[in-house]
Scaffold this active site. Structure first.
Site, PDB file in Angstrom:
ATOM      1  N   HIS A  16       0.833  -1.197   0.000  1.00  0.00           N
ATOM      2  CA  HIS A  16       0.000   0.000   0.000  1.00  0.00           C
ATOM      3  C   HIS A  16       0.875   1.257   0.000  1.00  0.00           C
ATOM      4  O   HIS A  16       0.559   2.243  -0.662  1.00  0.00           O
ATOM      5  CB  HIS A  16      -0.920  -0.005   1.221  1.00  0.00           C
ATOM      6  N   ASP A 120      -5.197   6.267   2.656  1.00  0.00           N
ATOM      7  CA  ASP A 120      -5.333   4.880   2.244  1.00  0.00           C
ATOM      8  C   ASP A 120      -6.711   4.368   2.652  1.00  0.00           C
ATOM      9  O   ASP A 120      -7.348   4.902   3.568  1.00  0.00           O
ATOM     10  CB  ASP A 120      -4.245   4.034   2.916  1.00  0.00           C
ATOM     11  N   THR A 142      -6.506   1.025  -3.300  1.00  0.00           N
ATOM     12  CA  THR A 142      -5.430   0.319  -3.989  1.00  0.00           C
ATOM     13  C   THR A 142      -5.901  -0.904  -4.768  1.00  0.00           C
ATOM     14  O   THR A 142      -5.119  -1.492  -5.514  1.00  0.00           O
ATOM     15  CB  THR A 142      -4.349  -0.123  -2.987  1.00  0.00           C
ATOM     16  N   ALA A 400      -7.210 -11.247   2.362  1.00  0.00           N
ATOM     17  CA  ALA A 400      -7.841 -10.000   1.928  1.00  0.00           C
ATOM     18  C   ALA A 400      -8.865 -10.286   0.817  1.00  0.00           C
ATOM     19  O   ALA A 400      -9.631 -11.238   0.901  1.00  0.00           O
ATOM     20  CB  ALA A 400      -6.785  -8.984   1.498  1.00  0.00           C
TER      21      ALA A 400
END
Length: 496
Positions: A16, A120, A142, A400
């Protein structure tokens, strides 16, 4: 018009962080009125590579600086809450550092004024701090635009229709979502949206996305036109596709840590000696790693496929540890007997320099012949479209939103050859299911077929990705609109 400063707050993980640096460099390149300050949080996942990356960026790019926030103590027994806990604990430090920036601006007529925060996706709660200074917040997402739409859809499903997403786990329900043209199997949602302990942590972050003044996504219109068009109904903040964000946009190679440049050069030389589109590249993301048994299955599958390859091989952290994977000290110990004796010039094993046996994390555009990838968020775009010569071999989805990314590239976009998409491995939990050598061999052979029907579309998208970043291209124009919005923001900045 007075110069403007943006405050970037990336998540404390290298993937990230690196993506945020790339979008910052692009903004600075496009408009000389902008300057950028990064507030960097230290964690066990922000390695020394990140520090070296900082130094190289500062040396190569003016109008950018990195301020490292003080460390904070966290409960080590709550790894699943790590990002959220760390960012919440840093709010006071963020406010303190931004106050200094504002006072510096007010004391000097030549200093840029604060124009906004770029956060972020994990840092969305810092919107509270931006509001105190009276400046807008922009989210840098992202992952894919389609996954952004999915998170917002699930949040609305929960909040407005009172549907519990955790009931989708292991179900056969298919969701029809505006961001996808194909029905989506709900059981492929990430654990953060299916777990009863995680959902309450992530829903508040997703809700905050709607408060942002804009959302940047590392994608381009020609790749995800259906998903991007789904945001145009007025129910969302403006979505700006600004990708592909790569060091390769202007023909430059990736930044390489100084002590690995020799390895990088040697690998490039080896690649130049190989036939075009003949090398399989295996890379499983900044947190991707395998135990010994799975390493041996991959190695056997590669050898049986008969194709040349590069492999970024890393070992898992100790069970339950919130740490980035590390390099194997002696890779031969985890490989099948005789694997290192593979003939030179036919295969290059584990990104090992043939002479020095050193490893390299990143390789430049010309090495991208074919890939077996995990589907990690921060690299979801660059290693799927930009400069590929063969379709992606989608290997394993380990944590994720990687299962979602697998669905998008295999089913929605038709860019990948599936090896095994219905695989789930919970982050930091050692419940590893072994993917066999035969499955891996089958996937590699299918993806490397010269007449594979995905090749033509992939090459077309590769060219479109380049044009998107050129003047007049879709991402170029999108970024121009975003910059103008940022430049005129921040007229009422104040120190709280």
């Amino acid at each position: 018009m007075k110069n403007a400063e943006l405050v970037f707050i990336p998540a404390p993980i290298i993937g990230h962080f690196a993506s945020a640096v790339e979008v910052a460099k692009l903004l600075l390149e496009r408009d000389k009125r902008l300057s950028i300050t990064f507030l960097v949080m230290k964690s066990s996942l922000s390695t020394k590579i990140a520090l070296s990356y900082n130094d190289s960026v500062i040396a190569a790019c003016g109008r950018i600086r990195f301020i490292h926030l003080p460390e904070v103590e966290l409960d080590p027994n709550l790894p699943s809450r790590f990002f959220i806990s760390l960012i919440e604990a840093q709010k006071a430090h963020v406010k303190e550092e931004v106050s200094k920036l504002v006072m510096e601006s007010e004391s000097s007529p030549d200093s840029p004024r604060l124009a906004g925060f770029v956060l972020d996706m994990f840092s969305a709660s810092i919107i509270d701090v931006a509001n105190e200074f009276g400046v807008p917040s922009y989210i840098f997402f992202t992952s894919a635009a389609a996954f952004l739409g999915t998170t917002l859809y699930i949040q609305a499903l929960h909040d407005e229709q009172k549907v519990d997403p955790t009931e989708f786990k292991n179900s056969d329900v298919e969701l029809v979502m505006p961001c996808l043209a194909s029905p989506f199997p709900a059981k492929v949602l990430p654990s953060s949206l299916l777990g009863k302990d995680l959902l309450p942590l992530f829903l508040p972050l997703i809700r905050r996305f709607r408060e942002a003044k804009g959302i940047m996504v590392n994608t381009f219109y020609e790749l995800e036109s259906h998903a991007i068009n789904s945001f145009s109904d007025g129910n969302y903040p403006p979505v700006y596709p600004v990708g592909p964000l790569l060091n390769l946009i202007n023909g430059h190679e990736h930044d390489v840590v100084s002590d690995r440049k020799d390895t990088h050069r040697d690998i490039m030389q080896w690649l130049d000696q190989q036939p075009s589109s003949s090398v399989v590249y295996l890379c499983f993301g900044s947190m991707g790693s395998f135990g010994v048994e799975q390493v041996k299955e991959i190695a056997c599958g590669l050898e049986q496929s008969g194709h040349r390859f590069l492999w970024s091989l890393r070992q898992p952290p100790p069970n339950g540890k919130m740490e980035a994977p590390s390099d194997y000290v002696n890779p031969a110990e985890v490989l099948p007997e005789g694997a290192e004796e593979i003939e030179k010039g036919v295969r290059c094993l584990m990104e090992i320099d043939i002479k020095k046996k050193e490893k390299l994390k990143e390789i430049s555009e010309k090495s991208r012949k074919a890939l077996m990838k995990d589907g990690s968020s921060s690299t979801w775009l660059d290693r799927r479209v930009y400069g590929l010569g063969f379709p992606l071999l989608h290997g394993r989805s380990m944590y994720a939103e990687q299962q979602f990314n697998a669905f998008e590239v295999v089913v929605e976009l038709g860019l990948a050859v599936e090896i095994k998409m219905d695989y789930r491995r919970e982050f930091l939990i050692g419940n590893e299911i072994i993917l066999g050598a035969k499955e891996i061999e089958r996937g590699i052979r299918g993806g490397m077929e010269p007449d594979c029907h995905k090749l033509k579309r992939l090459k077309e998208l590769s060219e479109k990705s380049r044009k998107a970043m050129m003047e007049g291209g879709s991402s170029f124009s999108s970024l121009s609109r975003l910059i103008e919005d940022m430049i005129i923001a921040g007229d009422d900045v104040h120190v709280p």
